[in-house]
Write an enzyme that holds these catalytic residues in place. Structure first.
Site, PDB file in Angstrom:
ATOM      1  N   LYS A 202       0.867  -1.175   0.000  1.00 12.66           N
ATOM      2  CA  LYS A 202       0.000   0.000   0.000  1.00 12.66           C
ATOM      3  C   LYS A 202       0.902   1.223   0.000  1.00 12.66           C
ATOM      4  CE  LYS A 202      -3.668   2.070   2.751  1.00 12.66           C
ATOM      5  NZ  LYS A 202      -4.561   1.795   3.886  1.00 12.66           N
ATOM      6  N   ARG A 212     -10.961   9.328   2.320  1.00 14.86           N
ATOM      7  CA  ARG A 212     -10.843   9.940   3.649  1.00 14.86           C
ATOM      8  C   ARG A 212     -12.022  10.888   3.898  1.00 14.86           C
ATOM      9  NH1 ARG A 212      -4.263  10.713   3.317  1.00 14.86           N
ATOM     10  NH2 ARG A 212      -3.808   8.481   3.285  1.00 14.86           N
ATOM     11  N   LYS A 225       0.967   9.890   5.914  1.00 16.14           N
ATOM     12  CA  LYS A 225       1.158   8.504   6.362  1.00 16.14           C
ATOM     13  C   LYS A 225       2.467   7.901   5.842  1.00 16.14           C
ATOM     14  CE  LYS A 225      -3.835   7.715   6.876  1.00 16.14           C
ATOM     15  NZ  LYS A 225      -4.951   6.748   6.729  1.00 16.14           N
ATOM     16  N   GLU A 241       7.768  -6.822   1.068  1.00 16.26           N
ATOM     17  CA  GLU A 241       6.557  -6.739   1.889  1.00 16.26           C
ATOM     18  C   GLU A 241       5.657  -7.962   1.659  1.00 16.26           C
ATOM     19  OE1 GLU A 241       5.429  -4.862   4.200  1.00 16.26           O
ATOM     20  OE2 GLU A 241       6.446  -2.930   4.117  1.00 16.26           O
ATOM     21  N   LYS A 256      -2.183  -1.528  -3.929  1.00 13.73           N
ATOM     22  CA  LYS A 256      -3.053  -0.364  -3.796  1.00 13.73           C
ATOM     23  C   LYS A 256      -2.236   0.916  -3.813  1.00 13.73           C
ATOM     24  CE  LYS A 256      -6.021   1.585  -0.338  1.00 13.73           C
ATOM     25  NZ  LYS A 256      -6.393   1.548   1.024  1.00 13.73           N
ATOM     26  N   SER A 282     -10.272   5.437  -4.425  1.00 13.42           N
ATOM     27  CA  SER A 282     -11.245   6.517  -4.561  1.00 13.42           C
ATOM     28  C   SER A 282     -10.801   7.609  -5.533  1.00 13.42           C
ATOM     29  CB  SER A 282     -11.528   7.109  -3.183  1.00 13.42           C
ATOM     30  OG  SER A 282     -10.308   7.527  -2.566  1.00 13.42           O
ATOM     31  N   TYR A 320     -15.156   0.982  -6.859  1.00  8.24           N
ATOM     32  CA  TYR A 320     -16.464   1.601  -6.655  1.00  8.24           C
ATOM     33  C   TYR A 320     -17.352   1.417  -7.876  1.00  8.24           C
ATOM     34  CZ  TYR A 320     -13.677   3.176  -2.831  1.00  8.24           C
ATOM     35  OH  TYR A 320     -12.851   3.158  -1.733  1.00  8.24           O
TER      36      TYR A 320
HETATM   37  C1  PBG Z   1      -7.515   2.807   5.649  1.00  8.46           C
HETATM   38  C2  PBG Z   1      -7.809   2.711   4.200  1.00  8.46           C
HETATM   39  C3  PBG Z   1      -7.625   3.697   3.220  1.00  8.46           C
HETATM   40  C4  PBG Z   1      -8.174   3.169   2.045  1.00  8.46           C
HETATM   41  C5  PBG Z   1      -8.649   1.882   2.313  1.00  8.46           C
HETATM   42  N1  PBG Z   1      -8.388   1.595   3.664  1.00  8.46           N
HETATM   43  C6  PBG Z   1      -7.142   5.085   3.303  1.00  8.46           C
HETATM   44  C7  PBG Z   1      -5.833   5.431   3.821  1.00  8.46           C
HETATM   45  O1  PBG Z   1      -4.924   4.601   3.936  1.00  8.46           O
HETATM   46  O2  PBG Z   1      -5.678   6.601   4.156  1.00  8.46           O
HETATM   47  C8  PBG Z   1      -8.247   3.913   0.747  1.00  8.46           C
HETATM   48  C9  PBG Z   1      -9.238   3.440  -0.234  1.00  8.46           C
HETATM   49  C10 PBG Z   1      -9.573   4.404  -1.297  1.00  8.46           C
HETATM   50  O3  PBG Z   1      -8.960   5.478  -1.435  1.00  8.46           O
HETATM   51  O4  PBG Z   1     -10.494   4.095  -2.063  1.00  8.46           O
HETATM   52  N2  PBG Z   1      -6.415   2.266   6.165  1.00  8.46           N
END
Ligand code: PBG
Length: 330
Positions: A202, A212, A225, A241, A256, A282, A320
């Site tokens: 990720k 968010r 993050k 990882e 991701k 998203s 989505y």
């Molecule tokens: C939370 C999480 C996130 C997403 C899925 N689980 C956001 C983040 O890490 O800030 C993002 C999914 C998306 O953007 O569609 N840990």
């Protein structure tokens, strides 16, 4: 490289001449079974709120989920992913609402499993960000996100979700060592049949912005993050990882975001031969939908991008668009 002939004996366009022939030689396909549908949950009754930064995506109250889930089942979608928009008043520095037996995710799992049994799987994120007042995925102390202390809470969160009936536990915080710890505790507590989908790769990405907003952690997020999510310049680190998470007991891994990391999906698949899920996140959804809504590109662009994940080797795509399969797959 296999060379099968040369022009003019060989004409590649023969196979492309008619629709039936193109279908005949097509190497990859898309169907409902290739998708995971994310659902955002909110408090209240009979709610369906559109998310401002994600036109066409909604938060649903738990009593109002039948329509979207019936559609998913009709389209043969194998799994739902549940994400809570937690009331601000319930958020605190330690994300304690994550361990509330009566939180949104718990209530939704119970309700969905009661009604739909095993017609569809349920996956839940294990991370604290929808529940913390600072919007981070772990415990925050003196500007540091704590690793080991957070794992202790993630274990409890996983056990709670398992107990409620969740099928796939998906740790999504990029902490070190949590897959092994969660696996051990699940097994100790009789949940050895519950799968773990690790968000193994990720990246720290700008494409999570609208999510968010959807879970209500955007305005509260302090800083970024980057100390736990991956640096997007890296490939080898992604493979390390994945290797670690497989050793610790991951049944499936996730990459991701999706499209900007299509090379990583392919590398992971080729190196590990494990089920790989791609998350079209998203920001990717919003970018694409805005361009389509403004008639800059057409609808088929969605199909084209989703197909790229299959080509790269993804077993399934979290997107989505999974609620719009009737429009996408004709
Ligand atoms: C939370 C999480 C996130 C997403 C899925 N689980 C956001 C983040 O890490 O800030 C993002 C999914 C998306 O953007 O569609 N840990």
């Amino acid at each position: 490289m296999i060379i099968t002939g040369k022009y003019p004996n060989l004409r590649m366009r023969r196979a492309r001449k008619e629709g039936w022939s193109r279908r005949l030689v097509r190497e990859n396909t898309l169907s409902g079974s290739d998708f995971v549908l994310p659902i955002f949950l909110t408090d209240g009754i009979n709610k369906k709120q559109e998310i401002k930064s994600m036109k066409g995506v909604y938060r649903y109250s738990i009593d109002n989920l039948s329509g979207i889930i019936d559609r998913a089942i009709k389209n043969k979608i194998p799994m739902l992913a549940l994400f809570p928009n937690t009331n601000k008043k319930l958020k605190d520095i330690n994300g304690s609402e994550a361990l509330n037996e009566d939180n949104l995710v718990s209530k939704a799992i119970i309700k969905i499993k009661k009604k739909y049994k095993n017609k569809i799987g349920i996956m839940c994120d294990v991370a604290l960000d929808p529940y913390t007042s600072h919007g981070h995925d772990g415990l925050l102390k003196k500007n540091e996100i704590l690793n080991d202390e957070t794992i202790k809470i993630l274990i409890k969160q996983s056990l709670l979700q398992a107990q409620m009936g969740c099928d796939v536990i998906a740790p999504s915080d990029m902490m070190d060592g949590r897959i092994g710890e969660i696996r051990k505790e699940l097994d100790k507590n009789g949940h050895e049949k519950i799968q773990i989908l690790s968000y193994a790769v990720k990246y720290s990405s700008s494409f999570y912005g609208p999510f968010r907003d959807a879970v209500g952690s955007k305005s509260s997020l302090k800083g970024n993050k980057k100390t736990y999510q991956m640096d997007y310049g890296n490939v080898n680190e992604a493979l390390r990882e994945v290797a670690l998470d497989i050793k610790e007991g991951a049944d499936m891994v996730m990459v991701k975001p999706g499209l900007p990391y299509i090379d990583i999906i392919k590398e992971v698949k080729n190196n590990f031969k494990i089920p790989v899920l791609a998350y079209q996140v998203s920001g990717e959804y919003s970018l694409l939908s805005n361009a389509i809504n403004n008639k800059i590109i057409n609808n088929e662009s969605v199909y084209e991008i989703l197909m790229s994940f299959k080509r790269a080797g993804a077993n399934a795509i979290i997107t989505y668009y999974a609620d719009y399969l009737d429009k996408i797959i004709k």
